[in-house]
Scaffold this active site. Structure first.
Site, PDB file in Angstrom:
ATOM      1  CD  GLU A   1       4.083  -2.209  13.573  1.00  0.00           C
ATOM      2  OE1 GLU A   1       2.913  -1.828  13.736  1.00  0.00           O
ATOM      3  OE2 GLU A   1       4.953  -2.122  14.458  1.00  0.00           O
TER       4      GLU A   1
ATOM      5  CB  CYS B   1      -2.518  -0.062   7.976  1.00  0.00           C
ATOM      6  SG  CYS B   1      -1.140   1.044   8.296  1.00  0.00           S
TER       7      CYS B   1
ATOM      8  CG  ASN C   1      -0.361  -0.067   2.502  1.00  0.00           C
ATOM      9  OD1 ASN C   1       0.662  -0.716   2.688  1.00  0.00           O
ATOM     10  ND2 ASN C   1      -0.931   0.624   3.457  1.00  0.00           N
TER      11      ASN C   1
ATOM     12  CD  GLU D   1       7.532  -0.976  11.761  1.00  0.00           C
ATOM     13  OE1 GLU D   1       6.860  -0.134  11.147  1.00  0.00           O
ATOM     14  OE2 GLU D   1       8.071  -1.956  11.224  1.00  0.00           O
TER      15      GLU D   1
HETATM   16  P1  NAD Z   1       0.178  -9.509   2.934  1.00  0.00           P
HETATM   17  O1  NAD Z   1       0.197 -10.008   4.330  1.00  0.00           O
HETATM   18  O2  NAD Z   1      -0.546 -10.298   1.920  1.00  0.00           O
HETATM   19  O3  NAD Z   1       1.647  -9.317   2.362  1.00  0.00           O
HETATM   20  C1  NAD Z   1       2.608  -8.519   3.022  1.00  0.00           C
HETATM   21  C2  NAD Z   1       3.986  -9.007   2.661  1.00  0.00           C
HETATM   22  O4  NAD Z   1       4.152 -10.322   3.188  1.00  0.00           O
HETATM   23  C3  NAD Z   1       4.245  -9.146   1.156  1.00  0.00           C
HETATM   24  O5  NAD Z   1       5.573  -8.805   0.876  1.00  0.00           O
HETATM   25  C4  NAD Z   1       4.019 -10.620   0.904  1.00  0.00           C
HETATM   26  O6  NAD Z   1       4.708 -11.103  -0.212  1.00  0.00           O
HETATM   27  C5  NAD Z   1       4.564 -11.213   2.182  1.00  0.00           C
HETATM   28  N1  NAD Z   1       4.030 -12.540   2.531  1.00  0.00           N
HETATM   29  C6  NAD Z   1       2.826 -13.060   2.222  1.00  0.00           C
HETATM   30  N2  NAD Z   1       2.722 -14.311   2.699  1.00  0.00           N
HETATM   31  C7  NAD Z   1       3.890 -14.585   3.344  1.00  0.00           C
HETATM   32  C8  NAD Z   1       4.377 -15.708   4.053  1.00  0.00           C
HETATM   33  N3  NAD Z   1       3.655 -16.810   4.206  1.00  0.00           N
HETATM   34  N4  NAD Z   1       5.601 -15.619   4.603  1.00  0.00           N
HETATM   35  C9  NAD Z   1       6.344 -14.513   4.485  1.00  0.00           C
HETATM   36  N5  NAD Z   1       5.941 -13.417   3.800  1.00  0.00           N
HETATM   37  C10 NAD Z   1       4.717 -13.450   3.244  1.00  0.00           C
HETATM   38  O7  NAD Z   1      -0.387  -8.031   3.029  1.00  0.00           O
HETATM   39  P2  NAD Z   1      -0.689  -7.042   1.823  1.00  0.00           P
HETATM   40  O8  NAD Z   1      -1.953  -7.479   1.178  1.00  0.00           O
HETATM   41  O9  NAD Z   1       0.533  -6.842   1.027  1.00  0.00           O
HETATM   42  O10 NAD Z   1      -0.938  -5.672   2.605  1.00  0.00           O
HETATM   43  C11 NAD Z   1      -2.151  -5.294   3.144  1.00  0.00           C
HETATM   44  C12 NAD Z   1      -2.196  -5.545   4.627  1.00  0.00           C
HETATM   45  O11 NAD Z   1      -1.117  -4.882   5.274  1.00  0.00           O
HETATM   46  C13 NAD Z   1      -3.443  -4.998   5.276  1.00  0.00           C
HETATM   47  O12 NAD Z   1      -3.925  -5.951   6.189  1.00  0.00           O
HETATM   48  C14 NAD Z   1      -2.959  -3.764   6.008  1.00  0.00           C
HETATM   49  O13 NAD Z   1      -3.725  -3.371   7.115  1.00  0.00           O
HETATM   50  C15 NAD Z   1      -1.603  -4.190   6.417  1.00  0.00           C
HETATM   51  N6  NAD Z   1      -0.762  -3.042   6.722  1.00  0.00           N
HETATM   52  C16 NAD Z   1      -0.436  -2.799   8.024  1.00  0.00           C
HETATM   53  C17 NAD Z   1       0.337  -1.702   8.345  1.00  0.00           C
HETATM   54  C18 NAD Z   1       0.737  -1.405   9.771  1.00  0.00           C
HETATM   55  O14 NAD Z   1       1.618  -0.591   9.965  1.00  0.00           O
HETATM   56  N7  NAD Z   1       0.132  -2.040  10.759  1.00  0.00           N
HETATM   57  C19 NAD Z   1       0.787  -0.859   7.328  1.00  0.00           C
HETATM   58  C20 NAD Z   1       0.416  -1.124   6.018  1.00  0.00           C
HETATM   59  C21 NAD Z   1      -0.348  -2.227   5.714  1.00  0.00           C
END
Ligand code: NAD
Length: 482
Positions: free
Chosen positions: A248, A282, A150, A461
């Site tokens: 996070e 997020c 995002n 963080e």
């Molecule tokens: P995601 O969990 O699908 O992917 C995030 C990252 O993790 C990607 O690089 C992905 O390739 C990797 N990943 C996926 N499966 C994995 C596994 N089994 N092992 C290791 N790595 C893996 O999330 P997304 O769809 O990319 O992002 C959206 C989500 O992120 C939303 O839930 C949003 O709320 C959250 N988010 C949280 C914050 C925060 O600071 N809390 C900030 C931004 C986004």
């Protein structure tokens, strides 16, 4: 077609098995480049390179590591326009947003930790006369940093910068959905001559490259930002190995608007907190609770403004919203709009996809959507949609607002609108949330702790929190003759 490469041991290299994934431009729905489909061998190479570079990098003076980070920051600044254009194309976000927010923040993340590490200090405790403790905070080793799509470079650099500043070496995996600016960051590292192996960037699917990275026995810690379910999977791998992890995760943030708010300010900011970056932040407030006295007035004004919000090609100066990041995510958001209707919600604005025509005819655009008439227990109000979809609901008392706000399994951020100082404090203290904004939203001071409670994550963080995470404290107790 342009092929992104992995950055391992100071070199751009192709994935060992020669496999690639398609990279799409969300605004056109077309493939425009290829991403390494990395696997175990690529991750092993990157972790080895990081391990090898660790003794050298961790032995540098803080001021020397600071200088490297500062160079990265300055080079990002020089390339701001081209990085912003790449981010906008890769993610679908308005170019204006990438230019004003994403890339400047990536620059500032490196600049901030270049400075912070020079001021980082550890504690000493005098126990009694003749007994003194001091705490060393030492670099740990190889950090695995995994980020979402995002805010691609913004969140990628938010992990990498403190990890490197503290003296760790890094293997980082950006989201496969938005790999481009991570690749451009690798180019910057090559251009400035960052020592080989200090930062390694491996591209690929989460379930393959990401999973291989967190499963690799030679990493020492994981800093992850992404979805809650992914966080759970990672925790299952990392927790039994007793390695450090910072997670996070998702959010379902409440935006509480009291009768006594500054109406215009609350309305204007709620437009941003609902729909900025197509609602894919997020921290966006997706559950809007409005006190009964102003409910109708606020709702009508909010609906009217939302209907006028311009969804358009990301490159257009007047576009306030761009495209949804991927087809899969676009389908997910539309399915939640259908679910909201099935659950009895009324769509007051939006509620549909948009076709822009021309070269954007196949792009993934969704109108900003407001839904009314749902209670807090329904799935629409409990599950993270992460798109331009908000629900609105009236409340009567402060107690009710707090109960509604705390009614989900998430606890990342909350926003409160009131002119009463006492109420602002009272409510803030009762919210299950890592971050509370009062009469503002997304106002960030990089020194403050950032993170969530409940299913929104573990750890914090930002500022010293990140430098504490990326170092291991060791207490040394000394008794000396007086
Ligand atoms: P995601 O969990 O699908 O992917 C995030 C990252 O993790 C990607 O690089 C992905 O390739 C990797 N990943 C996926 N499966 C994995 C596994 N089994 N092992 C290791 N790595 C893996 O999330 P997304 O769809 O990319 O992002 C959206 C989500 O992120 C939303 O839930 C949003 O709320 C959250 N988010 C949280 C914050 C925060 O600071 N809390 C900030 C931004 C986004």
């Amino acid at each position: 077609m342009f092929k992104i490469q992995n950055y391992i041991n100071g070199q751009m290299i192709a994935p060992t098995e020669g496999r690639y994934l398609d990279n799409y431009e969300p605004a056109t729905g077309k493939v425009y480049s290829l991403i390494p489909h990395s696997g175990k061998q690529d991750i092993d190479l990157a972790v080895k390179a990081a391990r090898k570079a660790f003794p050298y990098w961790s032995s540098l003076k803080n001021t020397e590591r600071s200088a490297w980070l500062q160079k990265i920051s300055e080079t990002i600044d020089k390339k701001l326009a081209s990085l912003a254009a790449a981010e906008s194309k890769d993610n679908g976000k308005p170019l204006k947003l990438a230019t004003k927010v994403d890339i400047p923040r990536a620059r500032d993340n490196f600049g901030f930790y270049a400075s912070a590490i020079k001021h980082f200090a550890s504690e000493s405790h005098q126990t009694s006369e003749g007994v003194i403790n001091y705490t060393l905070r030492q670099a740990i080793g190889v950090a695995a940093c995994i980020s979402p799509w995002n805010l691609p470079l913004y969140l990628f650099s938010w992990k990498i910068a403190p990890a490197l500043a503290a003296g760790n070496t890094v293997v980082a995996k950006p989201s496969e959905v938005t790999p481009m600016t991570a690749y451009l960051l690798a180019e910057i590292c090559m251009e400035i001559g960052l020592p080989a192996g200090v930062l390694n960037i491996v591209h690929g699917l989460g379930a393959e490259a990401g999973n291989e990275l967190v499963s690799n026995d030679d990493i020492d810690m994981v800093s992850f930002t992404g979805g809650t379910q992914t966080g759970e999977r990672i925790a299952k791998i990392i927790a039994p190995k007793f390695k450090k992890m910072s997670l996070e995760l998702g959010g379902k943030n409440p935006n509480i608007i009291f009768d006594d708010c500054d109406f215009e300010n609350a309305l204007k900011t709620t437009m941003h907190s609902s729909f900025a970056n197509q609602g894919q932040i997020c921290l966006c407030g997706s559950r809007i609770y409005i006190q009964r006295g102003i409910y109708k007035k606020f709702r009508d004004a909010f609906v009217e403004k939302t209907k006028r919000r311009i969804v358009g090609p990301p490159q257009n100066e007047n576009s306030q919203m761009g495209a949804i990041v991927s087809k899969a995510h676009y389908d997910k958001i539309l399915s939640y709009i259908e679910l909201a209707k099935e659950e009895g919600g009324s769509v007051l604005a939006g509620g549909k996809s948009l076709s822009l025509g021309g070269e954007h005819a196949e792009g993934w655009f969704i109108a900003p959507t407001i839904i009314e008439g749902l209670d807090e227990a329904c799935r629409t109000n409990q599950e993270e949609i992460f798109g331009p979809v908000v629900t609105i609901q009236p409340f009567d008392t402060e107690e009710e607002a707090v109960a509604l706000a705390n009614s989900t399994s998430y606890g990342l951020a909350a926003t409160i609108w009131t002119e009463s100082l006492s109420k602002a404090h009272r409510v803030s203290h009762q919210l299950h949330s890592g971050i509370v904004w009062v009469n503002c939203w997304l106002l960030r001071d990089l020194r403050t702790p950032f993170g969530g409670v409940k299913n929104s994550g573990v750890g914090r963080e930002g500022g010293w929190e990140a430098l504490h995470f990326f170092t291991e404290p060791k207490n040394i107790c000394i008794k000396f003759d007086e």
